[in-house]
Scaffold this motif. Structure first.
Motif, PDB file in Angstrom:
ATOM      1  N   ALA A   1       0.809  -1.226   0.000  1.00  0.00           N
ATOM      2  CA  ALA A   1       0.000   0.000   0.000  1.00  0.00           C
ATOM      3  C   ALA A   1       0.839   1.272   0.000  1.00  0.00           C
ATOM      4  O   ALA A   1       0.457   2.264  -0.601  1.00  0.00           O
ATOM      5  CB  ALA A   1      -0.949   0.005   1.194  1.00  0.00           C
ATOM      6  N   TYR A   2       1.978   1.254   0.678  1.00  0.00           N
ATOM      7  CA  TYR A   2       2.745   2.503   0.835  1.00  0.00           C
ATOM      8  C   TYR A   2       3.946   2.569  -0.102  1.00  0.00           C
ATOM      9  O   TYR A   2       4.800   3.437   0.045  1.00  0.00           O
ATOM     10  CB  TYR A   2       3.155   2.671   2.308  1.00  0.00           C
ATOM     11  N   GLN A   3       3.985   1.666  -1.061  1.00  0.00           N
ATOM     12  CA  GLN A   3       5.093   1.697  -2.022  1.00  0.00           C
ATOM     13  C   GLN A   3       4.881   2.788  -3.064  1.00  0.00           C
ATOM     14  O   GLN A   3       3.772   3.261  -3.276  1.00  0.00           O
ATOM     15  CB  GLN A   3       5.241   0.327  -2.688  1.00  0.00           C
ATOM     16  N   ASP A   4       5.976   3.106  -3.741  1.00  0.00           N
ATOM     17  CA  ASP A   4       6.011   4.240  -4.673  1.00  0.00           C
ATOM     18  C   ASP A   4       5.459   3.834  -6.042  1.00  0.00           C
ATOM     19  O   ASP A   4       6.154   3.929  -7.049  1.00  0.00           O
ATOM     20  CB  ASP A   4       7.490   4.666  -4.775  1.00  0.00           C
ATOM     21  N   ARG A   5       4.233   3.341  -6.062  1.00  0.00           N
ATOM     22  CA  ARG A   5       3.671   2.869  -7.332  1.00  0.00           C
ATOM     23  C   ARG A   5       2.154   2.681  -7.185  1.00  0.00           C
ATOM     24  O   ARG A   5       1.642   2.613  -6.068  1.00  0.00           O
ATOM     25  CB  ARG A   5       4.318   1.542  -7.729  1.00  0.00           C
ATOM     26  N   PRO A   6       1.462   2.591  -8.352  1.00  0.00           N
ATOM     27  CA  PRO A   6       0.038   2.267  -8.252  1.00  0.00           C
ATOM     28  C   PRO A   6      -0.145   0.822  -7.807  1.00  0.00           C
ATOM     29  O   PRO A   6       0.769   0.009  -7.984  1.00  0.00           O
ATOM     30  CB  PRO A   6      -0.480   2.467  -9.676  1.00  0.00           C
ATOM     31  N   VAL A   7      -1.296   0.496  -7.230  1.00  0.00           N
ATOM     32  CA  VAL A   7      -1.561  -0.873  -6.771  1.00  0.00           C
ATOM     33  C   VAL A   7      -2.885  -1.328  -7.386  1.00  0.00           C
ATOM     34  O   VAL A   7      -3.865  -0.570  -7.370  1.00  0.00           O
ATOM     35  CB  VAL A   7      -1.653  -0.905  -5.215  1.00  0.00           C
ATOM     36  N   PRO A   8      -2.923  -2.555  -7.956  1.00  0.00           N
ATOM     37  CA  PRO A   8      -4.184  -3.046  -8.535  1.00  0.00           C
ATOM     38  C   PRO A   8      -5.289  -3.163  -7.483  1.00  0.00           C
ATOM     39  O   PRO A   8      -5.029  -3.572  -6.345  1.00  0.00           O
ATOM     40  CB  PRO A   8      -3.811  -4.440  -9.066  1.00  0.00           C
ATOM     41  N   ILE A   9      -6.504  -2.768  -7.880  1.00  0.00           N
ATOM     42  CA  ILE A   9      -7.650  -2.870  -6.966  1.00  0.00           C
ATOM     43  C   ILE A   9      -8.762  -3.739  -7.562  1.00  0.00           C
ATOM     44  O   ILE A   9      -9.884  -3.741  -7.075  1.00  0.00           O
ATOM     45  CB  ILE A   9      -8.216  -1.470  -6.607  1.00  0.00           C
ATOM     46  N   GLY A  10      -8.440  -4.482  -8.632  1.00  0.00           N
ATOM     47  CA  GLY A  10      -9.450  -5.346  -9.256  1.00  0.00           C
ATOM     48  C   GLY A  10     -10.110  -4.642 -10.427  1.00  0.00           C
ATOM     49  O   GLY A  10      -9.948  -3.427 -10.612  1.00  0.00           O
ATOM     50  N   TYR A  11     -10.812  -5.431 -11.254  1.00  0.00           N
ATOM     51  CA  TYR A  11     -11.539  -4.916 -12.428  1.00  0.00           C
ATOM     52  C   TYR A  11     -10.616  -4.160 -13.390  1.00  0.00           C
ATOM     53  O   TYR A  11     -11.033  -3.245 -14.092  1.00  0.00           O
ATOM     54  CB  TYR A  11     -12.711  -4.020 -11.986  1.00  0.00           C
ATOM     55  N   GLY A  12      -9.331  -4.500 -13.379  1.00  0.00           N
ATOM     56  CA  GLY A  12      -8.370  -3.860 -14.277  1.00  0.00           C
ATOM     57  C   GLY A  12      -8.002  -2.438 -13.862  1.00  0.00           C
ATOM     58  O   GLY A  12      -7.385  -1.704 -14.637  1.00  0.00           O
ATOM     59  N   GLN A  13      -8.358  -2.020 -12.648  1.00  0.00           N
ATOM     60  CA  GLN A  13      -8.133  -0.636 -12.214  1.00  0.00           C
ATOM     61  C   GLN A  13      -7.031  -0.591 -11.148  1.00  0.00           C
ATOM     62  O   GLN A  13      -6.648  -1.621 -10.597  1.00  0.00           O
ATOM     63  CB  GLN A  13      -9.432  -0.041 -11.658  1.00  0.00           C
ATOM     64  N   THR A  14      -6.536   0.616 -10.885  1.00  0.00           N
ATOM     65  CA  THR A  14      -5.483   0.771  -9.869  1.00  0.00           C
ATOM     66  C   THR A  14      -5.780   1.975  -8.984  1.00  0.00           C
ATOM     67  O   THR A  14      -6.443   2.917  -9.398  1.00  0.00           O
ATOM     68  CB  THR A  14      -4.099   1.016 -10.522  1.00  0.00           C
ATOM     69  N   ILE A  15      -5.254   1.920  -7.762  1.00  0.00           N
ATOM     70  CA  ILE A  15      -5.206   3.098  -6.890  1.00  0.00           C
ATOM     71  C   ILE A  15      -3.919   3.812  -7.294  1.00  0.00           C
ATOM     72  O   ILE A  15      -2.873   3.187  -7.441  1.00  0.00           O
ATOM     73  CB  ILE A  15      -5.224   2.685  -5.397  1.00  0.00           C
ATOM     74  N   SER A  16      -3.999   5.130  -7.533  1.00  0.00           N
ATOM     75  CA  SER A  16      -2.845   5.853  -8.070  1.00  0.00           C
ATOM     76  C   SER A  16      -1.679   5.857  -7.091  1.00  0.00           C
ATOM     77  O   SER A  16      -1.860   5.734  -5.882  1.00  0.00           O
ATOM     78  CB  SER A  16      -3.223   7.298  -8.388  1.00  0.00           C
ATOM     79  N   GLN A  17      -0.501   6.056  -7.665  1.00  0.00           N
ATOM     80  CA  GLN A  17       0.732   6.198  -6.893  1.00  0.00           C
ATOM     81  C   GLN A  17       0.564   7.360  -5.886  1.00  0.00           C
ATOM     82  O   GLN A  17      -0.014   8.390  -6.237  1.00  0.00           O
ATOM     83  CB  GLN A  17       1.810   6.525  -7.925  1.00  0.00           C
ATOM     84  N   PRO A  18       1.061   7.208  -4.653  1.00  0.00           N
ATOM     85  CA  PRO A  18       0.859   8.258  -3.645  1.00  0.00           C
ATOM     86  C   PRO A  18       1.302   9.648  -4.114  1.00  0.00           C
ATOM     87  O   PRO A  18       0.597  10.630  -3.892  1.00  0.00           O
ATOM     88  CB  PRO A  18       1.726   7.789  -2.464  1.00  0.00           C
ATOM     89  N   PHE A  19       2.446   9.721  -4.793  1.00  0.00           N
ATOM     90  CA  PHE A  19       2.924  11.032  -5.246  1.00  0.00           C
ATOM     91  C   PHE A  19       1.898  11.720  -6.141  1.00  0.00           C
ATOM     92  O   PHE A  19       1.641  12.917  -6.018  1.00  0.00           O
ATOM     93  CB  PHE A  19       4.256  10.893  -5.999  1.00  0.00           C
ATOM     94  N   LEU A  20       1.296  10.946  -7.056  1.00  0.00           N
ATOM     95  CA  LEU A  20       0.334  11.560  -7.980  1.00  0.00           C
ATOM     96  C   LEU A  20      -0.914  12.046  -7.252  1.00  0.00           C
ATOM     97  O   LEU A  20      -1.453  13.110  -7.571  1.00  0.00           O
ATOM     98  CB  LEU A  20      -0.066  10.564  -9.063  1.00  0.00           C
ATOM     99  N   VAL A  21      -1.363  11.259  -6.268  1.00  0.00           N
ATOM    100  CA  VAL A  21      -2.520  11.694  -5.474  1.00  0.00           C
ATOM    101  C   VAL A  21      -2.181  13.028  -4.791  1.00  0.00           C
ATOM    102  O   VAL A  21      -2.963  13.983  -4.821  1.00  0.00           O
ATOM    103  CB  VAL A  21      -2.909  10.628  -4.418  1.00  0.00           C
ATOM    104  N   ALA A  22      -0.983  13.102  -4.217  1.00  0.00           N
ATOM    105  CA  ALA A  22      -0.563  14.329  -3.527  1.00  0.00           C
ATOM    106  C   ALA A  22      -0.453  15.490  -4.516  1.00  0.00           C
ATOM    107  O   ALA A  22      -0.945  16.596  -4.258  1.00  0.00           O
ATOM    108  CB  ALA A  22       0.773  14.099  -2.831  1.00  0.00           C
ATOM    109  N   TYR A  23       0.170  15.231  -5.652  1.00  0.00           N
ATOM    110  CA  TYR A  23       0.405  16.278  -6.648  1.00  0.00           C
ATOM    111  C   TYR A  23      -0.930  16.843  -7.150  1.00  0.00           C
ATOM    112  O   TYR A  23      -1.133  18.053  -7.224  1.00  0.00           O
ATOM    113  CB  TYR A  23       1.209  15.667  -7.799  1.00  0.00           C
ATOM    114  N   MET A  24      -1.852  15.924  -7.475  1.00  0.00           N
ATOM    115  CA  MET A  24      -3.144  16.362  -8.008  1.00  0.00           C
ATOM    116  C   MET A  24      -3.960  17.083  -6.941  1.00  0.00           C
ATOM    117  O   MET A  24      -4.628  18.083  -7.216  1.00  0.00           O
ATOM    118  CB  MET A  24      -3.904  15.161  -8.580  1.00  0.00           C
ATOM    119  N   THR A  25      -3.883  16.583  -5.709  1.00  0.00           N
ATOM    120  CA  THR A  25      -4.625  17.234  -4.615  1.00  0.00           C
ATOM    121  C   THR A  25      -4.104  18.652  -4.403  1.00  0.00           C
ATOM    122  O   THR A  25      -4.886  19.609  -4.331  1.00  0.00           O
ATOM    123  CB  THR A  25      -4.473  16.421  -3.311  1.00  0.00           C
TER     124      THR A  25
END
Ligand code: SAH
Length: 236
Positions: free
Chosen positions: A71-95
């Motif tokens: 969960a806390y690694q520097d990358r997106p993580v698969p969440i099923g259905y071919g989708q991912t939770i974005s990389q933490p940096f991108l979430v921070a940057y976009m926020t």
């Protein structure tokens, strides 16, 4: 058995039961601190409310259980259905780009796990999010409720059309890549509002854009090459 020994045994048992759970939470907390320091602050994200929100939201509770260790690694993580939770940096940057503040109303397109919505909900009260995959809309909403962000409003539908009845929004964040900026989203953005959206063809590198509405003019800025899952159009 004397009562002293009985109490001792109970104490040991309770300790061994509570121990792993506590240790695990502690471990995630320090992983989260490290994530913010090394992946976000080290890359020059300075917006205090965003950093604080990333420190608080338990990201491991927004990934499938068998992926928690990633969960806390520097990358997106698969969440099923071919989708991912974005990389933490991108979430921070976009926020941080949205400049969120209490009192603002924000729309997210692409609920997924609910994590991005939770980060926004740490900062402001009015968060709306739309997800096209029914199962993910349900799962994302359940994650948000369980972790304490029950005030986030989740809708199952095609986010291309935004969420008209709650418009206008002070900010809109799109977490899937579109080949053009959906006109309904522009219409639902308040004057002076900010939209962050990855634009480009799916399955290739896209460009993260910041779009601001200024009177009749729309100002677009290209910021960063990114890779997002595509913004799909039809309900699967
Ligand atoms: N913000 C999410 C990341 C989700 S990945 C998080 O924090 O976990 C992108 C999400 O956008 C996927 O869940 C995908 O199903 C969703 N999506 C794709 N096209 C969409 C559309 N037209 N409307 C709403 N959601 C869409």
């Amino acid at each position: 058995m004397t009562s002293v020994i009985r109490i001792l045994i109970w104490g040991l048992l309770a300790g061994s039961l509570a121990g792993p759970a506590l240790a695990q939470d502690g471990r995630f907390e320090s992983e989260r601190e490290r994530m913010v320091a090394t992946q976000v602050e080290a890359r020059d994200i300075r917006h205090p409310a965003t950093l604080e929100a990333l420190r608080r939201v338990p990201r491991h509770l927004f990934v499938p259980e068998d992926r928690r260790r990633h969960a806390y690694q520097d990358r997106p993580v698969p969440i099923g259905y071919g989708q991912t939770i974005s990389q933490p940096f991108l979430v921070a940057y976009m926020t941080a780009l949205l400049k969120p503040q209490p009192g603002m109303r924000v729309l997210e397109i692409g609920t997924g796990s609910g994590y991005q919505a939770a980060v926004l909900a740490e900062i402001l009260d009015e968060v709306f999010t739309v997800e096209i995959i029914g199962e993910l809309a349900q799962w994302g909403e359940a994650n948000l409720r369980r972790v304490g962000y029950g005030h986030v409003r989740v809708k199952h539908g095609d986010g291309y059309h935004g969420w008209d009845e709650h418009a206008p929004f002070d900010a809109i964040v799109v977490t899937a890549a579109a080949d053009h900026v959906p006109p309904p989203l522009l219409d639902q953005l308040r004057q002076g509002g900010r939209m962050v959206i990855p634009v480009g063809s799916p399955f290739r590198t896209q460009t993260l854009m910041l779009i601001t509405r200024d009177g009749d003019r729309t100002v677009s800025e290209s910021l960063l090459p990114v890779r997002f899952v595509p913004l799909t159009r039809r309900q699967p």
